[in-house]
Design an enzyme around this catalytic site. Structure first.
Site, PDB file in Angstrom:
ATOM      1  N   ASP A 117       5.763  12.994   4.073  1.00 43.42           N
ATOM      2  CA  ASP A 117       4.781  11.711   4.289  1.00 43.42           C
ATOM      3  C   ASP A 117       6.210  10.367   5.004  1.00 43.42           C
ATOM      4  O   ASP A 117       6.712  10.821   3.913  1.00 43.42           O
ATOM      5  CB  ASP A 117       3.863  11.080   3.657  1.00 43.42           C
ATOM      6  CG  ASP A 117       3.122  11.897   3.870  1.00 43.42           C
ATOM      7  OD1 ASP A 117       2.560  12.611   4.946  1.00 43.42           O
ATOM      8  OD2 ASP A 117       1.758  12.454   3.114  1.00 43.42           O
ATOM      9  N   ASP A 175      -3.796  13.029   0.090  1.00 44.56           N
ATOM     10  CA  ASP A 175      -4.137  12.084  -0.673  1.00 44.56           C
ATOM     11  C   ASP A 175      -5.939  11.359  -0.332  1.00 44.56           C
ATOM     12  O   ASP A 175      -6.313  12.018  -1.221  1.00 44.56           O
ATOM     13  CB  ASP A 175      -4.215  10.820  -1.288  1.00 44.56           C
ATOM     14  CG  ASP A 175      -3.965  10.244   0.573  1.00 44.56           C
ATOM     15  OD1 ASP A 175      -3.629  10.241   0.934  1.00 44.56           O
ATOM     16  OD2 ASP A 175      -3.451   8.203  -0.245  1.00 44.56           O
ATOM     17  N   ASP A 198       0.625 -14.415   9.820  1.00 39.64           N
ATOM     18  CA  ASP A 198       0.842 -13.397  10.018  1.00 39.64           C
ATOM     19  C   ASP A 198       1.042 -12.755   8.327  1.00 39.64           C
ATOM     20  O   ASP A 198       2.612 -13.067   8.127  1.00 39.64           O
ATOM     21  CB  ASP A 198       1.989 -13.584  11.215  1.00 39.64           C
ATOM     22  CG  ASP A 198       1.989 -11.530  11.596  1.00 39.64           C
ATOM     23  OD1 ASP A 198       0.635 -10.715  10.379  1.00 39.64           O
ATOM     24  OD2 ASP A 198       2.230 -10.939  12.466  1.00 39.64           O
TER      25      ASP A 198
END
Lengths: 566, 684
Positions: B304, B519, B341
């Site tokens: 990944d 997962d 943010d």
């Protein structure tokens, strides 16, 4: 020119000839045995070839469907059935020869010897417990023995080709068709080569006639019987097919079988040419010629080492008289010099030929041990026709298994995983011959019947028995002499050793081939054990030596080694 | 998928193997004695032959007593004991881990939804239980209601609590873990005795250990060698009798034991157990030894992108001004738009503005109104009290916003956006609207930061013949750029779970073995299909069930270590086999002259070690054969040194070390032992 220099020159000539011939012959055989409609390997550019008209006739006569490929059990059944029929036919032919034409007034061969001879020739061993010129008529020689010389070699090639297909193919349960493979081995490989070889031999002075022999008056006034016969034609296939069964008792040392040094050298070439070409065939069929080169490298390395050692052992024979003569002379082919004897002896024991032009019994103990060890290698350097290649490939499987682990992967050879079943078959293969040789020898020296045939006592006697069982179990067929083997005990025991030594490995090899063919092919990456590099060649050579050395060391120690160090 | 990944620690520290205590020989020897039971001993054919030899030689020593006979019998028994001890030591190492796990299992009660108390042992799949703060989760299950922080240290050894909540990929809880806060309702998914912890205990103790395919194949080869040597020695006696050198049965037994591959036969199962244990030390649980072996064979690694190859988050790397704005103007606007943010990307913009453009941090803006990111607007920003509206967001969204207010779009915007995308970055457009007109100010370059050292590791993998494929939700171009930077071989961009499964099947059909981590529940099919599927412990029950390994640290980078451990296991096996067989040469040179030099004095030439007497020579070989097992136990447990290299380099190194070493070492060893043994009265 000294005889040593001549010896090296002969060896060099031989190497040049083999290097020149192995490529075209190997490539030709690869084309001949490409029968699958889909190419054998992904990278193989070989396309299948059609049947010849004469082959179609043979197929029709035998009643086989030549266009259907067989699964491994069927292929194996075909090999075994064919061999069984061959043994029975050959046995029968010997038992009734007195009623058939061309019998040269020979009587029926007695049962024990007939059984032994039948097994011997069908298994490509050509152990001869009899004296050819005084036992076998021309018909048995030609229609029985010479035919088996051809087909037993053909069977060897077929089994080897089946194993090669196992490596080359993937995801199939088909190994090819035994009858097609056998026919093609005969029509396209063995027969054409034999014809050429026969012509060369006749030109070289080997006799070729159907005469029962003539009485000639010699210069000193005595009468000498000169046996005749179709020698050259049988001589050609005897060497080509690594058979080794001589027309005469003296085999290639007989002046009519081996009339000159050149013919002797040509015979060595003949017996080496197919075994040394088959690895090329293997490389071509699996689509990677380097793999074939590696196998031939191991074979050539072992053969060279053996030849060098044998020549050295023969040349340094003790005693002033022998040193004066340049080398040991007893039992040697004195007409052509010691080195050619060593060359012939090495070649004939390294291939499963067993033809001789000198008497191995009379070699120096070390020299005798070396020709014995040559056979103990399992006939893989380069071995018999076909059997040498499949033997070496099985040993390669064992070598790859251990070495493959050392590079951190579960082992694979040519993209085929070596798992439980593959290793079971390979392990059993390695087990067969040592068990046959050692139990046979042990039984022989432990029984009175076995000991009764010994001409020598002590270590040399042991060497003779060990040699006989080694020769039979490995399907070599050469004899150490000094052992009267034409007795019921030896005829039976050696016959069994020959039969098991030939067919148990074949069963295992064909099963292995079937198993490999069903597998897919793992891709080659940088993490794959390279099996074409010098390192692997050395490793495989070491495995061959270690497997032999460790198994036969004690027996050798009590036999030739004890004699050599005495 | 990507969302789940983002919750992982930003930069997982490389796992250090847990420290190991020294080998505990005491309990191991006790275990070794227990293993002498012939019914268990048959499982190891090579050792069993030694066992039978020991029995025979003991009988012989009793019927025909001699110092030599007793010493041989004693050392043969020691050989068997050492072999058993090797296995016991390896098994013992899993014990500590198992004990910790057992403690975690001792929950006795569970509370059903209606408050009734039931013994944990009576829980069945499908039952729902309530767990509140301070209680221990009674069994494996999925959270179906609520959210809680859970202490999983009993299983993972990691003390930082993790969040578990209903729905999504963080719903799985493991029996034995402790809820630290809040209340959750758990639906039980496993039967008692078959929970994750139970299986882990069985695995680390080696109780459920089954032989792996390669181990079986090797055992067959070793058995075959054993048979060959048995035949060699059995047939040797008739030959010896013929030669007038009959041997005692004790000597023949000693010869058999020395020739058969006892070293590897004794260490084989210890090597397998130790391989599993090395994974446990790195907090990885392999559900089968088969998976560990497969790890060594892996051809393709699916990795990944986020968390494995790149740091978890993208970071601002530059501001590009467009339409005649100055860089400072853009930086200032970017900072303002990002002050409120809290996402890592937003914070990285503020950091960049401060570090590169020297803008001081502003704590808060009175009267400013923060506009949060939504999936509809795909923008965030701030509305300032002076009427300025600042927006930053995906290029398409911001352009649409500007165009809706008839604002101009500078022609170079397209080029800048494209070049950032092509470089593997994510362009964020920054725009301002003031008094009815809007304009584009500039572009913020968000960059995926490749983890340090990854490029070198991937190069290492390539040398080992392993192909790496990066899995990412990014578009093809971005993905390729990152792959190029990290040195990845291939990418699967905009990957869906179906794409992953298809990729694995495609690789496998070409004969390759594939390893991956996952997962989420939607990873389960791919995890099940992969040859090595490592589920993250934070993942769902479905993912854990589908994979054949679980990483307790939930660190996807560990896949590389797993492959290395698999390779190390196989190399250890092969090297010790080579060593074991190579040893035989020296043993022949010790024993054969001892047996036969009496009759054939010439054979004394083989006594190259010049051993003092026949008895001493045979005994020394037997003693060496026994001691070498003990000497190699640490190596078998630790595994041979492994350095990533090409196959030929590894073969050359290991052949030299264990092949040539295996030939030479016993010559030295047997000679040294002989010097000691020859001092024993009755031997010299």
């Amino acid at each position: 020119m000294s005889s040593t220099a001549a010896g090296w020159l002969q060896a060099a000539l031989l190497v040049v000839a083999l290097v020149a011939v192995h490529k075209p012959l190997g490539d030709w055989m690869a084309r001949v045995f490409t029968t699958d409609p889909v190419p054998e390997g992904p990278k193989s550019r070989l396309r299948p070839v059609g049947h010849w008209r004469v082959e179609r006739l043979v197929h029709r006569a035998v009643g086989v469907d030549a266009d259907t490929e067989q699964r491994w059990p069927v292929y194996l059944r075909s090999v075994l059935a064919f061999s069984l029929v061959s043994v029975l036919a050959l046995y029968l032919l010997q038992r009734v020869q007195q009623w058939l034409p061309l019998d040269n007034e020979m009587a029926a061969v007695e049962p024990g010897s007939a059984w032994n001879t039948a097994v011997s020739f069908v298994t490509n061993t050509n152990w001869q417990g009899y004296s050819g010129e005084s036992t076998m008529g021309h018909l048995v020689q030609m229609a029985g023995l010479a035919v088996q010389n051809f087909v037993s070699a053909g069977v060897g090639i077929a089994v080897a080709v089946a194993l090669v297909r196992g490596f080359a193919r993937s995801g199939t349960d088909r190994l090819g068709n035994f009858w097609v493979d056998l026919t093609r081995a005969l029509t396209r490989v063995l027969l054409p080569l034999a014809v050429v070889a026969t012509v060369v031999l006749v030109l070289g002075g080997v006799v070729q006639n159907l005469s029962s022999g003539t009485d000639a008056n010699t210069l000193v006034g005595a009468t000498q019987f000169l046996p005749g016969g179709p020698v050259a034609s049988q001589e050609a296939i005897k060497e080509l097919g690594t058979n080794g069964g001589g027309f005469y008792n003296a085999n290639s040392a007989h002046p009519f079988e081996g009339p000159s040094a050149w013919v002797s050298l040509f015979q060595v070439f003949l017996l080496l040419v197919i075994p040394f070409s088959l690895p090329r065939t293997f490389g071509r069929m699996v689509g990677d010629r380097r793999q074939g080169l590696a196998i031939v490298g191991v074979m050539a390395g072992l053969a060279t080492a053996s030849l060098a050692l044998t020549s050295w052992a023969q040349a340094r024979a003790g005693g002033a008289a022998l040193q004066l003569a340049g080398a040991a002379t007893e039992g040697q082919e004195v007409r052509f010099g010691g080195p050619l004897s060593a060359l012939f002896g090495t070649a004939t024991t390294l291939t499963s030929t067993g033809a001789v032009n000198s008497m191995h019994d009379s070699y120096t103990p070390t020299g005798g041990m070396l020709v014995l060890a040559n056979m103990m290698l399992g006939e893989v350097a380069p071995g018999g026709v076909g059997s040498g290649l499949y033997g070496m490939l099985v040993l390669a499987v064992v070598a790859v298994f251990v070495a493959g682990l050392m590079v951190g992967r579960t082992p694979e050879y040519l993209g085929k995983k070596l798992g439980r079943r593959e290793m079971t078959l390979a392990s059993l293969y390695v087990l067969v011959t040592p068990v046959l040789v050692l139990t046979g020898t042990a039984v022989a020296v432990a029984t009175d019947t076995g000991l009764g045939s010994l001409l020598n006592s002590g270590s040399h006697g042991l060497s003779e028995v060990l040699y006989a069982f080694t020769s039979a179990s490995n399907n070599n067929g050469s004899a150490f002499a000094g052992l009267s083997a034409n007795t019921p005990f030896y005829n039976t025991a050696l016959g069994l050793a020959m039969a098991f030594g030939r067919f148990l490995p074949i069963v295992l090899v064909v099963a292995l081939a079937g198993r490999l063919a069903t597998q897919g092919k793992a891709p080659v990456t940088a993490g794959t054990l390279p099996t074409h590099q010098p390192l692997f060649v050395g490793l495989l050579g070491a495995v061959v030596l270690v497997v032999v050395g460790l198994t036969y060391f004690p027996a050798l120690a009590l036999g030739p080694l004890a004699e050599a160090l005495a | 998928m990507t969302a789940a990944l983002d919750r992982r620690p930003v930069s997982p520290a490389p796992t250090e193997p847990r420290p190991r205590a020294a080998i505990e020989w005491g309990p191991a020897l006790a275990g070794a004695v227990r293993k002498l039971d012939p019914r268990g001993q048959v499982r190891q054919p090579v050792v069993f032959v030694v066992w039978v030899g020991s029995v025979f030689s003991t009988v012989l020593a009793i019927t025909d007593p001699s110092v030599f006979g007793w010493l041989i019998a004693g050392w043969l028994w020691l050989t068997v004991l050492f072999a058993n001890a090797a296995e016991a030591v390896a098994e013992g190492r899993g014990k500590a881990q198992a004990d910790t796990l057992r403690r975690a299992r001792q929950t006795t009660v569970a509370y059903l939804l209606d408050g009734t108390e039931v013994p944990a042992a009576d829980l069945r799949p499908g039952m729902r239980v309530v767990v509140v703060a301070g209680q221990v989760v009674p069994g494996d299950g999925d959270v179906v209601e609520g959210i809680a922080s859970v202490d999983e240290s009993a299983i993972t050894g990691e003390s930082a609590p993790v969040i578990r909540e209903s729905g999504g990929d963080r719903s799985a809880v493991t029996g034995g873990t402790t809820v630290l806060s809040d209340r959750i309702v758990v639906e039980i998914t496993s039967k008692p005795g078959e929970t994750f912890v139970d299986r882990m205990i069985a695995l680390v103790e080696g109780a459920s250990r089954q032989r792996t395919p390669n181990e079986i194949a090797l055992n067959i080869l070793l058995s075959s060698l054993t048979i060959v040597f048995l035949i060699v020695v059995i047939t040797l006696q008739p030959l010896a009798v013929y030669s007038g050198a009959e041997q005692s049965l004790t000597t023949l037994i000693a010869l058999v034991v020395c020739l058969i591959p006892t070293t590897i036969g004794a260490l084989l199962s210890a090597i397998g157990i130790a391989g599993m244990d090395r994974l446990v030390q790195r907090n990885v649980l392999a559900m089968s030894g088969r998976a560990v072996e497969a790890a060594g064979d892996v051809n393709t690694l699916l990795l990944d992108k986020t968390g494995t190859i790149t740091l978890g988050n993208r970071q601002a790397s530059e501001f590009v001004a467009v339409g005649g704005c100055s860089d400072d103007e853009v930086a200032d606007a970017a900072q303002l738009a990002s002050l409120a943010d809290e996402t890592p990307e937003g914070r990285s913009i503020v950091v960049l503005a401060k570090e590169r453009y020297g803008l001081r941090g502003r704590d808060d803006l009175p009267g400013a109104e923060f506009v949060p990111f939504t999936a509809q607007t795909r923008m965030s920003g701030v509305d300032l009290p002076d009427g300025r509206q600042l927006r930053k967001g995906a290029a398409g969204a911001v352009l649409a916003w500007v165009r809706a207010q008839d604002g101009p779009v500078p022609p170079e915007v397209g080029d800048v956006v494209d070049s950032i995308s092509a470089a593997g970055g994510t362009p964020l457009l920054l725009a301002v609207a003031h008094g009815g007109s809007a304009r584009v100010l500039g572009v913020i370059h968000l960059k995926d930061v490749v983890k340090a050292g990854m490029a070198e590791r991937f190069a290492e993998l390539r040398r080992m013949g392993i192909r790496t494929v990066m899995i990412t939700g990014d578009n093809e171009r971005t993905a390729r750029a990152i792959a190029a930077e990290a040195g990845i071989d291939d990418v699967l961009a905009e990957a869906t779970p179906e794409d992953k499964l298809a990729l694995i099947q495609r690789e496998q059909s070409g004969g390759r073995l594939v390893a991956m981590t996952g997962d989420g529940t939607n990873d389960a099919p791919a995890l099940a299909q992969a040859d090595v599927g490592v589920a993250m412990n934070t993942g769902t029950t479905a993912a854990k069930e589908a994979g054949n390994m679980v990483d307790l640290d939930s660190d996807p980078t560990k896949l590389i270590e797993i492959v290395e451990i698999g390779k190390q296991l196989l190399i250890t096996r092969g090297s010790l086999t080579t060593f074991s067989i190579a040893n035989d040469l020296a043993k022949y040179f010790a024993i054969l002259p001892a047996m036969f030099a009496g009759v054939f004095p010439g054979l004394d030439a083989l006594n190259v070690m010049r051993l003092s007497s026949p008895e001493s020579a045979i005994l020394s070989a037997v003693v060496f054969n026994a001691l070498i097992i003990v000497a190699l136990v640490p190596l078998a447990l630790r595994g041979v040194t492994y350095r990533p290299a090409s196959a030929s380099a590894m073969l050359r190194r290991n052949l030299l070390l264990y092949g040539v070493g295996g030939v030479v070492l016993p010559f030295v060893g047997i000679k040294l032992i002989d010097l000691l043994v020859s001092l024993i009265p009755g031997i010299a």
